[in-house]
Each structure stands twice: as C-alpha cells, then as structure tokens.
Design a protein around this motif. Structure first.
Motif, PDB file in Angstrom:
ATOM      1  N   PHE A  60       0.832  -1.194   0.000  1.00 26.06           N
ATOM      2  CA  PHE A  60       0.000   0.000   0.000  1.00 26.06           C
ATOM      3  C   PHE A  60       0.873   1.253   0.000  1.00 26.06           C
ATOM      4  O   PHE A  60       0.701   2.153  -0.811  1.00 26.06           O
ATOM      5  CB  PHE A  60      -0.920  -0.008   1.229  1.00 26.06           C
ATOM      6  CG  PHE A  60      -1.823   1.194   1.310  1.00 26.06           C
ATOM      7  CD1 PHE A  60      -2.778   1.422   0.331  1.00 26.06           C
ATOM      8  CD2 PHE A  60      -1.708   2.101   2.358  1.00 26.06           C
ATOM      9  CE1 PHE A  60      -3.610   2.527   0.390  1.00 26.06           C
ATOM     10  CE2 PHE A  60      -2.537   3.205   2.427  1.00 26.06           C
ATOM     11  CZ  PHE A  60      -3.483   3.418   1.442  1.00 26.06           C
ATOM     12  N   ARG A  85      -7.147   2.816  -4.206  1.00 26.45           N
ATOM     13  CA  ARG A  85      -6.246   1.902  -3.498  1.00 26.45           C
ATOM     14  C   ARG A  85      -6.542   1.924  -1.989  1.00 26.45           C
ATOM     15  O   ARG A  85      -6.506   0.905  -1.317  1.00 26.45           O
ATOM     16  CB  ARG A  85      -4.789   2.278  -3.754  1.00 26.45           C
ATOM     17  CG  ARG A  85      -4.368   2.132  -5.215  1.00 26.45           C
ATOM     18  CD  ARG A  85      -2.874   2.284  -5.387  1.00 26.45           C
ATOM     19  NE  ARG A  85      -2.153   1.093  -4.977  1.00 26.45           N
ATOM     20  CZ  ARG A  85      -1.305   1.026  -3.976  1.00 26.45           C
ATOM     21  NH1 ARG A  85      -1.070   2.095  -3.249  1.00 26.45           N
ATOM     22  NH2 ARG A  85      -0.687  -0.092  -3.681  1.00 26.45           N
ATOM     23  N   ALA A  86      -6.828   3.124  -1.454  1.00 28.55           N
ATOM     24  CA  ALA A  86      -7.155   3.224  -0.032  1.00 28.55           C
ATOM     25  C   ALA A  86      -8.473   2.506   0.262  1.00 28.55           C
ATOM     26  O   ALA A  86      -8.651   1.908   1.323  1.00 28.55           O
ATOM     27  CB  ALA A  86      -7.233   4.696   0.378  1.00 28.55           C
ATOM     28  N   ARG A 132      -7.200   7.092  -4.057  1.00 25.63           N
ATOM     29  CA  ARG A 132      -8.407   6.849  -3.258  1.00 25.63           C
ATOM     30  C   ARG A 132      -8.904   5.419  -3.452  1.00 25.63           C
ATOM     31  O   ARG A 132      -9.279   4.749  -2.493  1.00 25.63           O
ATOM     32  CB  ARG A 132      -9.500   7.836  -3.670  1.00 25.63           C
ATOM     33  CG  ARG A 132     -10.778   7.648  -2.899  1.00 25.63           C
ATOM     34  CD  ARG A 132     -11.877   8.514  -3.443  1.00 25.63           C
ATOM     35  NE  ARG A 132     -13.068   8.377  -2.622  1.00 25.63           N
ATOM     36  CZ  ARG A 132     -13.978   7.424  -2.776  1.00 25.63           C
ATOM     37  NH1 ARG A 132     -13.821   6.521  -3.720  1.00 25.63           N
ATOM     38  NH2 ARG A 132     -15.025   7.364  -1.987  1.00 25.63           N
ATOM     39  N   GLN A 154       1.230   4.202  -2.910  1.00 23.64           N
ATOM     40  CA  GLN A 154       0.812   5.580  -2.604  1.00 23.64           C
ATOM     41  C   GLN A 154       1.973   6.550  -2.785  1.00 23.64           C
ATOM     42  O   GLN A 154       1.782   7.674  -3.234  1.00 23.64           O
ATOM     43  CB  GLN A 154       0.243   5.700  -1.183  1.00 23.64           C
ATOM     44  CG  GLN A 154      -1.000   4.859  -0.863  1.00 23.64           C
ATOM     45  CD  GLN A 154      -2.187   5.087  -1.789  1.00 23.64           C
ATOM     46  OE1 GLN A 154      -2.252   4.491  -2.844  1.00 23.64           O
ATOM     47  NE2 GLN A 154      -3.112   5.933  -1.389  1.00 23.64           N
ATOM     48  N   THR A 206     -13.670   7.743   6.462  1.00 27.58           N
ATOM     49  CA  THR A 206     -12.574   6.801   6.677  1.00 27.58           C
ATOM     50  C   THR A 206     -12.857   5.852   7.833  1.00 27.58           C
ATOM     51  O   THR A 206     -13.696   6.155   8.702  1.00 27.58           O
ATOM     52  CB  THR A 206     -11.257   7.582   6.942  1.00 27.58           C
ATOM     53  OG1 THR A 206     -10.208   6.650   7.179  1.00 27.58           O
ATOM     54  CG2 THR A 206     -11.376   8.486   8.157  1.00 27.58           C
ATOM     55  N   LEU A 233      -9.786   1.561   3.925  1.00 27.28           N
ATOM     56  CA  LEU A 233      -9.663   2.817   4.668  1.00 27.28           C
ATOM     57  C   LEU A 233     -10.779   3.812   4.346  1.00 27.28           C
ATOM     58  O   LEU A 233     -11.009   4.747   5.098  1.00 27.28           O
ATOM     59  CB  LEU A 233      -8.312   3.486   4.346  1.00 27.28           C
ATOM     60  CG  LEU A 233      -7.098   2.960   5.103  1.00 27.28           C
ATOM     61  CD1 LEU A 233      -5.813   3.520   4.499  1.00 27.28           C
ATOM     62  CD2 LEU A 233      -7.179   3.354   6.579  1.00 27.28           C
TER      63      LEU A 233
END
Ligand SMILES: [Zn+2]
Length: 390
Positions: free
Chosen positions: A54, A121-122, A119, A58, A233, A127
């Motif tokens: 991750f 990926r989060a 976003r 990022q 989140t 998340l």
C-alpha cells in the motif's frame, strides 16, 4: 556578480535557516530512547506485506502528482496562456487573481486521476467509507476554497511587486505570517465545519476521562469535540487545532467507537501533550522564523524563472508559483524533522500521564510522526522505566 550569486545564496539560506529553526524550536524532553524492535514481533507477515504494498504504491502516486504539478507549471511558465497577454496589462491585479486561481484549479484537475487512483487503493485496503459522489463534493469544495485563497494571494503579489519592486518579499513575509495565524485561528471555526460535523463531547466516560487527564497534565484543554470522521474513513485519530479562543482537541468518532477507554485515554493524553507543549504556537513561531528567508528565496528564484517577463505583470506570476512549488517541498522536508520530534515529545508525555502499557492500535505511517515501530519502542522503553521506578 551580485545577480549570479544572489539566487544560490537565497536558496541555501532558506534551507539553512529552516534547519536552524528546527534546532532552536525542538522540544527538550523527548523521553527515553525508543527500544529497537522487529516489526515482525508485532505484525504478521501478511499485514506487513500489505502495508508495504500500500505504502509503495501511494508513494509512487504522490511522486507522480508532484511531477504533474511541476509539469503544468513549467508549461504555463514557458508559454503564457493568451488571455494573460490581452487582459493582463489593463487590469493587472484582477488578472493576477484570475491567473493564480485558474492555475490552482488546473493543478487540481491535472492531478485528479492520480488522486482517484490513490483513493481507490485506499478503498481496497478498507480505509475509505465515502461514496464517489461525496468524494467529488469534497474535491469541488476544496478546489473552490483553494481558488479563492490562491486568487487573493495572486492579487496581493501583483500589488506587492508593483509597489515594492524586488523587495516585495518583505511585506510578503508579513502577509504570510498574518495569514498563518489567521488560518490557524479560523480553520476549526470556518473551514473544518464545511467538511465535517463537530459535536462537543457529551457527558460520559470519555469526557470525564479527558477532563481528568487534562487536570493531571495541568493544561487548559480548550474544548473537546467529536468529529464524524467515519463518513470518510475507517481510520482512528485525534488532533489539537486552533489558537486562543478556537483552541480545541478533536477526537474521531471511530476512535471512540472501535477502541477501549484505556486506548482512547492514551491517544487523548498524547494530544494533551501537544497542548501542554504549545505545539500549535510553536508551529507558527517556526513559520515566522522561516518565512522571511523562504519568501526571499521565492522572490529570487521566481524572477530568474520569469526570464524576460516584466516584473509586477501577471505574466510573471506562473514563475512565482513554480518557485513556490520547488522551494516549499525542500523546506517541508526540513521542517518534518521538527514535526517528528514534537510528536515524539507528545508521545513521551502521553505515556507518562496515561497507562504506559503499549496499546494495540496501529497508527498511520506518516513522515510527520515517528514510525509505528519507533512509537511502540518508545512505549516499551517507558514501560521499562516505570517498572524500574516501581
Ligand atoms: Zn501528535
């Protein structure tokens, strides 16, 4: 001679002064040295692999968006958009506001795909809780706020350059410091409520814990708010913000919901460390020390990048923005050292006034804070010290 040396001296001075200000303002009490630890003792290899995947992705996306921003600015510097040429000379202040506002929107649009991927990926790692529509609303709001603020900055820059010539950075420094203080005061009252709902922490376990901790920490905590962070989140956090009348501690609803009272106490104790150490005013003092040299460097680099553009004309503004985009990250890397020390000091304070048992929460890996493993190591060291003291 002066012209050729002025720029390198200005750039070196900005970085050296930023570093000197870090040394001058660094907190004295950092607590015991963190015990060195193996991450594998605390996290499974699957967790560590996931975290590394991750983070690496990022970071690449962050790098990509920096490159895109620099690319857009270089394009605009090399070839000014035609409206700048036609309107600029007649209404320079208005054109200055328009060009900086337009560039800030252009930068936002150019990096939007990268932000969307970051976003996504989060979201994949769990998340993100917000819908794409909500996200789009957030982006539009922050773009609008950014455009207004940058537009005002562009107009002021034109006024300053026309009135003070090459010395515009002196009044410019005053503007930057006044803006820093004003935005610190106003953000929690005016800007933050545009994005989240804040409610004063109601009577109950957490509130009495906070007040009890504040008494022990000998701090005037200001107000304590709960924020509906869960609308965006799953992350848990808390922070201190504001200055004077707007000073407050803000706790994520996720933290209150997902963690034990003992863990919440520990996070709050860390935040009270920031209040006790006056870390918000400390940050403003840092800004006041660094701003004159930073602005001087921006002025010299900006005029070099502007080449033949007439100083004080809106056509010279893109070069000033490119200068800011190049200098600000360098100063940020330097000032992050102060941030990490301030965080370590708050952590030591938090461990001292709350239970030194290391809580099992996992914090974000952010350059502004010591790493998770260092913080756990700090907790281990504090636990050892307290068992030694009995
Ligand atoms: Zn902190």
């Amino acid at each position: 001679m002066r012209r050729t040396l002025g720029l390198p001296i200005a750039l070196v001075a900005a970085v050296v002064v930023a570093e000197a200000a870090v040394l001058l303002l660094r907190p004295r009490d950092l607590g015991p040295e963190p015990v060195p630890l193996e991450a594998r003792a605390y996290f499974s290899s699957a967790q560590l692999e996931r975290a590394q995947d991750f983070r690496t992705g990022q970071l690449w996306l962050f790098g990509a968006s920096l490159l895109i921003e620099a690319g857009v600015l270089i394009l605009v510097v090399r070839k000014a958009p035609p409206p700048l040429r036609s309107v600029g000379p007649r209404h320079p202040v208005l054109a200055g506001a328009a060009v900086t506002a337009a560039i800030s929107v252009a930068l936002g649009l150019a990096t939007l795909p990268v932000s969307a991927v970051a976003r996504e990926r989060a979201k994949d790692v769990g998340l993100v809780t917000q819908s794409w529509l909500g996200w789009a609303g957030d982006v539009a709001k922050s773009q609008a706020i950014g455009a207004v603020l940058w537009g005002a900055g562009g107009a002021l820059l034109i006024v300053g350059m026309r009135r003070f010539g090459r010395r515009w950075w002196i009044p410019g420094t005053v503007v930057v410091i006044v803006f820093g203080v004003a935005i610190t005061y106003a953000s929690p009252i005016v800007l933050d409520p545009l994005f989240n709902k804040f409610t004063v922490l109601s009577e109950g376990r957490t509130r009495s814990d906070v007040l009890e901790l504040a008494r022990r920490a000998k701090v005037n905590v200001g107000k304590v708010y709960e924020v509906d962070a869960s609308r965006r989140t799953t992350a848990s956090n808390a922070y201190v913000t504001g200055i004077g009348h707007s000073k407050r501690v803000v706790i994520y609803d996720n933290l209150l919901k997902d963690f034990t009272p003992g863990e919440v106490r520990f996070v709050v104790a860390h935040e009270l460390g920031h209040v006790r150490h006056r870390d918000v005013p400390r940050g403003l003092l840092y800004l006041a020390l660094v701003a004159p040299f930073g602005m001087f460097a921006v002025a010299r680099l900006g005029e070099r990048l502007a080449g033949d553009e007439e100083p004080g004309s809106p056509a010279a503004l893109p070069a000033m923005l490119l200068a800011i985009a190049l200098i600000a990250p360098a100063i940020t890397v330097v000032s992050n050292q102060l941030s990490r020390q301030v965080e370590r000091s708050a952590e030591a304070f938090g461990l001292e006034i709350s239970d030194p048992d290391p809580p099992g929460w996992v914090s974000f890996l952010l350059g502004t804070h010591p790493t998770t493993m260092q913080r756990i190591g700090q907790a281990e060291a504090a636990a050892k010290a307290s068992s030694r003291d009995g």
